[in-house]
Design an enzyme around this catalytic site. Structure first.
Site, PDB file in Angstrom:
ATOM      1  N   PHE A 321     -32.875 -75.730  86.069  1.00 24.16           N
ATOM      2  CA  PHE A 321     -32.070 -76.928  86.266  1.00 24.16           C
ATOM      3  C   PHE A 321     -30.706 -76.687  85.610  1.00 24.16           C
ATOM      4  O   PHE A 321     -30.447 -77.171  84.499  1.00 24.16           O
ATOM      5  CB  PHE A 321     -32.753 -78.151  85.647  1.00 24.16           C
ATOM      6  CG  PHE A 321     -34.034 -78.552  86.326  1.00 24.16           C
ATOM      7  CD1 PHE A 321     -34.019 -79.392  87.427  1.00 24.16           C
ATOM      8  CD2 PHE A 321     -35.253 -78.073  85.862  1.00 24.16           C
ATOM      9  CE1 PHE A 321     -35.203 -79.765  88.052  1.00 24.16           C
ATOM     10  CE2 PHE A 321     -36.432 -78.434  86.476  1.00 24.16           C
ATOM     11  CZ  PHE A 321     -36.413 -79.278  87.582  1.00 24.16           C
ATOM     12  N   PHE A 326     -31.413 -76.696  81.251  1.00 21.35           N
ATOM     13  CA  PHE A 326     -32.721 -76.203  80.811  1.00 21.35           C
ATOM     14  C   PHE A 326     -33.496 -75.642  82.002  1.00 21.35           C
ATOM     15  O   PHE A 326     -33.136 -75.859  83.171  1.00 21.35           O
ATOM     16  CB  PHE A 326     -33.525 -77.315  80.124  1.00 21.35           C
ATOM     17  CG  PHE A 326     -34.135 -78.319  81.069  1.00 21.35           C
ATOM     18  CD1 PHE A 326     -35.419 -78.156  81.581  1.00 21.35           C
ATOM     19  CD2 PHE A 326     -33.423 -79.454  81.447  1.00 21.35           C
ATOM     20  CE1 PHE A 326     -35.968 -79.075  82.446  1.00 21.35           C
ATOM     21  CE2 PHE A 326     -33.967 -80.387  82.308  1.00 21.35           C
ATOM     22  CZ  PHE A 326     -35.238 -80.204  82.814  1.00 21.35           C
ATOM     23  N   GLU A 328     -37.623 -75.257  83.358  1.00 20.58           N
ATOM     24  CA  GLU A 328     -39.013 -75.688  83.182  1.00 20.58           C
ATOM     25  C   GLU A 328     -39.950 -74.516  83.473  1.00 20.58           C
ATOM     26  O   GLU A 328     -39.917 -73.946  84.563  1.00 20.58           O
ATOM     27  CB  GLU A 328     -39.313 -76.841  84.134  1.00 20.58           C
ATOM     28  CG  GLU A 328     -40.766 -77.255  84.163  1.00 20.58           C
ATOM     29  CD  GLU A 328     -41.070 -78.192  85.321  1.00 20.58           C
ATOM     30  OE1 GLU A 328     -42.124 -78.848  85.262  1.00 20.58           O
ATOM     31  OE2 GLU A 328     -40.281 -78.257  86.279  1.00 20.58           O
ATOM     32  N   ILE A 329     -40.732 -74.124  82.471  1.00 18.32           N
ATOM     33  CA  ILE A 329     -41.737 -73.080  82.671  1.00 18.32           C
ATOM     34  C   ILE A 329     -43.011 -73.759  83.172  1.00 18.32           C
ATOM     35  O   ILE A 329     -43.577 -74.625  82.498  1.00 18.32           O
ATOM     36  CB  ILE A 329     -42.007 -72.309  81.371  1.00 18.32           C
ATOM     37  CG1 ILE A 329     -40.739 -71.560  80.932  1.00 18.32           C
ATOM     38  CG2 ILE A 329     -43.158 -71.329  81.557  1.00 18.32           C
ATOM     39  CD1 ILE A 329     -40.898 -70.783  79.646  1.00 18.32           C
ATOM     40  N   VAL A 330     -43.453 -73.363  84.357  1.00 18.57           N
ATOM     41  CA  VAL A 330     -44.565 -74.054  85.016  1.00 18.57           C
ATOM     42  C   VAL A 330     -45.891 -73.361  84.744  1.00 18.57           C
ATOM     43  O   VAL A 330     -46.841 -73.992  84.258  1.00 18.57           O
ATOM     44  CB  VAL A 330     -44.312 -74.146  86.537  1.00 18.57           C
ATOM     45  CG1 VAL A 330     -45.380 -74.994  87.204  1.00 18.57           C
ATOM     46  CG2 VAL A 330     -42.934 -74.709  86.809  1.00 18.57           C
ATOM     47  N   CYS A 332     -47.791 -69.617  83.190  1.00 19.62           N
ATOM     48  CA  CYS A 332     -47.609 -68.387  82.438  1.00 19.62           C
ATOM     49  C   CYS A 332     -48.983 -67.769  82.222  1.00 19.62           C
ATOM     50  O   CYS A 332     -49.857 -68.392  81.605  1.00 19.62           O
ATOM     51  CB  CYS A 332     -46.930 -68.669  81.102  1.00 19.62           C
ATOM     52  SG  CYS A 332     -46.724 -67.210  80.054  1.00 19.62           S
ATOM     53  N   LEU A 364     -38.279 -75.694  78.551  1.00 16.57           N
ATOM     54  CA  LEU A 364     -39.238 -76.772  78.325  1.00 16.57           C
ATOM     55  C   LEU A 364     -40.538 -76.412  79.014  1.00 16.57           C
ATOM     56  O   LEU A 364     -40.523 -75.836  80.106  1.00 16.57           O
ATOM     57  CB  LEU A 364     -38.717 -78.105  78.871  1.00 16.57           C
ATOM     58  CG  LEU A 364     -37.541 -78.756  78.143  1.00 16.57           C
ATOM     59  CD1 LEU A 364     -37.097 -80.012  78.871  1.00 16.57           C
ATOM     60  CD2 LEU A 364     -37.914 -79.098  76.707  1.00 16.57           C
ATOM     61  N   ILE A 395     -39.028 -83.254  85.120  1.00 22.47           N
ATOM     62  CA  ILE A 395     -40.263 -82.477  84.991  1.00 22.47           C
ATOM     63  C   ILE A 395     -41.457 -83.420  84.995  1.00 22.47           C
ATOM     64  O   ILE A 395     -41.365 -84.591  84.618  1.00 22.47           O
ATOM     65  CB  ILE A 395     -40.259 -81.624  83.695  1.00 22.47           C
ATOM     66  CG1 ILE A 395     -40.211 -82.506  82.452  1.00 22.47           C
ATOM     67  CG2 ILE A 395     -39.096 -80.661  83.695  1.00 22.47           C
ATOM     68  CD1 ILE A 395     -40.288 -81.726  81.152  1.00 22.47           C
ATOM     69  N   TYR A 398     -47.971 -83.590  82.100  1.00 19.43           N
ATOM     70  CA  TYR A 398     -49.317 -83.059  82.285  1.00 19.43           C
ATOM     71  C   TYR A 398     -50.245 -83.724  81.282  1.00 19.43           C
ATOM     72  O   TYR A 398     -50.008 -83.691  80.081  1.00 19.43           O
ATOM     73  CB  TYR A 398     -49.333 -81.542  82.082  1.00 19.43           C
ATOM     74  CG  TYR A 398     -48.813 -80.761  83.271  1.00 19.43           C
ATOM     75  CD1 TYR A 398     -49.681 -80.088  84.123  1.00 19.43           C
ATOM     76  CD2 TYR A 398     -47.454 -80.715  83.552  1.00 19.43           C
ATOM     77  CE1 TYR A 398     -49.200 -79.379  85.215  1.00 19.43           C
ATOM     78  CE2 TYR A 398     -46.963 -80.016  84.636  1.00 19.43           C
ATOM     79  CZ  TYR A 398     -47.841 -79.347  85.463  1.00 19.43           C
ATOM     80  OH  TYR A 398     -47.363 -78.645  86.543  1.00 19.43           O
TER      81      TYR A 398
END
Length: 588
Positions: A321, A326, A328-330, A332, A364, A395, A398
């Site tokens: 973004f 920042f 966003e790590i979705v 890993c 994030l 984002i 969760y």
């Protein structure tokens, strides 16, 4: 999830912004340990400009050459070219009178400023500013004890002399003789300190750069020290060392890939995306496969893929973004049979460098219970640095996961960071060896233990003091982290609330102290210390004391002894060590 386990069970990673606070300056903003000229001298100039014109002439008269008839050679009793008659050595009184005789000649002081009667107020104020600058520099020269630093001041006089020789020939000029004009040591705010000068201004107590460079030359030599890196890793190797060596040999590769609706499909990339979808689905069993598939193949998402022998063994799926600053790590994950090899750490380091190149310095992520440990080791924290307004609505939340963040430092080469740390350790080892080599005297072994002595004080061992060892700083090291944190927090609050702490509250601003960061190589301030304390950086009292001492050392190095900042540093240092002793961290 532990780092040793690679990325065990994967991670529904969704973005993050923890931080390693940078270490700013040693003074503060607003009156920080910045140069005196930006505060005290500026106040004096303003006071003089508002004075009546006769007062201004009195100030300029002590620096101006005599204009009385009879070819008087007096250049003023505060000139750099005094007349043959020795001037008086006592201090100038607070007020002078234009009718009183000059201290270097018999004429009145008014005879020294007859040529200034018709000068404009603007020009008068300019000359007064020059006078104050010169007075400040003369003070520095006479009070400076270090020969190298004094030479720097003299060189400034020489440089500025040539630049002010045509200064209207009003101050300390004997009737058109521009050779006697007072030099002004002023540097433009944007002009950096010359390299030759910065080399001479060293931090007290720091290791000279010449010695560091000399040691580095021996370390980079494969025949010196530890020799070249090998694949035989010791127990103290960095977590990503094995992965880095494999990448160097071409065993593994890293590629940022993604699906595209505009370009012709690439078969290899599509196969890698399918492989990533399989890895994430297997390692993240609680995430719906349809959801994983949709995000991996979504053109808005990219994935840093880890390739080994042509097949995917891990990756990090993310969405950038840029407008919000920042990423966003979705997801890993690393496949289970390739874990415990440092791939997870090396993956994240590559992702950090990729984002630094794209000017995005915050991550994030929502980390599940298995991934929190992994992300903490990668610099992530629950303390989010990104303003909530920046990511709210961008984002997805969760359920059962923890929002974590990481703030990147653009000056750190993350993929080589562990190598740099290793190199620093080698430098310290080499410096210790050099210090030991300087101690040539060999003392006989201790025989007192054979006679029944159970223990002896360390300082009584022959030769121990010659090594540079000092008993100063002995004290109780608190083993309980919470107790240490509480004690250091109390001490820091006492220091920050003291009346002399105001110059050191925040980092020095470059606009307020030009050239500060060229002179001070390791800046520090109380705001940075507060951030480090909050992040539990101070695991020992020595780390805490070293940072605090750095503040005082930097201030005294940059500012002259008569400055307000220098005095604040001395007074606050006494307060600090009083509190340290009261807490029992060092002996009284």
């Amino acid at each position: 999830m532990s780092e040793g386990a690679g990325v065990q069970q994967g991670s529904p990673a969704i973005g993050a912004a923890g931080s390693a606070p940078a270490a700013p300056g040693a003074g503060g903003t607003e009156g920080s340990g910045a140069t005196v000229g930006s505060a005290r001298i500026a106040a004096k100039k303003a006071q003089l400009r508002s004075s009546p014109r006769p007062k201004k002439l009195e100030k300029l008269g002590v620096y101006s050459s005599c204009k009385a008839e009879g070819a008087c050679k007096c250049n003023g009793w505060k000139s750099q070219n005094p007349p043959p008659t020795p001037p008086r050595t006592d201090q100038q009184p607070n007020t002078v009178n234009l009718l009183e005789p000059c201290r270097s000649c018999s004429h009145t002081l008014g005879d020294h400023v007859t040529h200034l009667e018709n000068v404009s107020e603007e020009e008068m104020n300019r000359l007064l500013g020059i006078v104050l600058d010169v007075e400040y520099l003369y003070t520095c020269v006479h009070k400076e004890e270090d020969a190298d630093t004094k030479q720097v001041y003299f060189s400034l006089f020489k440089v500025s002399h040539s630049s002010t020789s045509n200064s209207n020939e009003l101050i300390v000029c004997s009737r058109g003789n521009s050779e006697s004009s007072i030099p002004v040591a002023k540097r433009k705010p944007s002009e950096p300190i010359p390299h030759d000068e910065t080399k001479k201004l060293r931090i007290v107590g720091d290791i000279p750069m010449e010695l560091i460079n000399e040691v580095m030359a021996t370390i980079t030599d494969p025949t010196s020290m530890l020799g070249p890196e090998t694949s035989l890793l010791s127990a103290h190797s960095a977590r990503d060392e094995a992965a880095r060596l494999e990448e160097r040999r071409g065993v593994i590769e890293f590629h940022v890939i993604g699906n595209s609706l505009n370009q012709k499909p690439n078969k290899r990339i599509l196969m890698w995306l399918v492989g990533l979808q399989n890895v994430f689905s297997h390692q993240l069993p609680r995430m719906p496969k349809e959801y994983i598939t949709r995000l991996v193949f979504d053109p808005k998402h990219k994935t840093l893929s880890l390739i080994k022998d042509g097949r995917v063994i891990g990756g990090i799926c993310f969405r950038m973004f840029p407008s919000q600053g920042f990423t966003e790590i979705v997801f890993c994950a690393v496949t289970s049979n390739e874990q415990v090899k440092g791939y997870g750490t090396h993956l994240m380091n590559h992702l950090k460098e990729y984002h630094i190149k794209h000017d995005i310095l915050n991550f994030l992520t929502y980390a599940d219970e298995y991934a929190i440990g992994y992300f903490k080791k990668q610099g992530f924290s629950k303390d989010i640095k990104v303003p909530k307004a920046k990511y709210l609505g961008y984002i997805k939340d969760y359920e059962g996961a923890t929002l974590m963040g990481c703030e990147l430092n653009p000056s750190i080469p993350y993929t080589e960071f562990s190598v740099i740390i290793k190199k620093q350790k080698e430098i310290i080892k080499k410096l210790i060896e050099r210090k030991q080599a300087q101690i040539r005297k060999v003392y006989p072994g201790l025989s007192c233990f054979k006679e029944g002595v159970r223990q002896i004080p360390i300082e009584s061992i022959p030769g121990i003091r010659e090594t540079g060892w000092k008993p100063v700083g002995k004290g109780k090291e608190l083993k309980d982290p919470d107790q240490l944190y509480s004690t250091l927090k109390t001490i820091l609050q006492h220091v920050k609330s003291h009346q002399n702490a105001w110059p050191f509250m925040e980092p020095v601003k470059k606009t307020e102290a030009p050239g500060y960061y060229q002179v001070i190589r390791f800046p520090m301030d109380l705001k940075t210390m507060s951030e480090r304390l909050k992040s539990r950086y101070y695991t020992t009292r020595k780390l805490f004391m070293a940072d605090m001492q750095r503040i005082f050392t930097n201030c005294r190095e940059y500012n002259p002894p008569e400055s307000q900042y220098y005095k604040c540093a001395n007074l606050l240092e006494k307060v600090f060590y009083t509190k340290i002793k009261e807490a029992g961290l060092i002996e009284k």
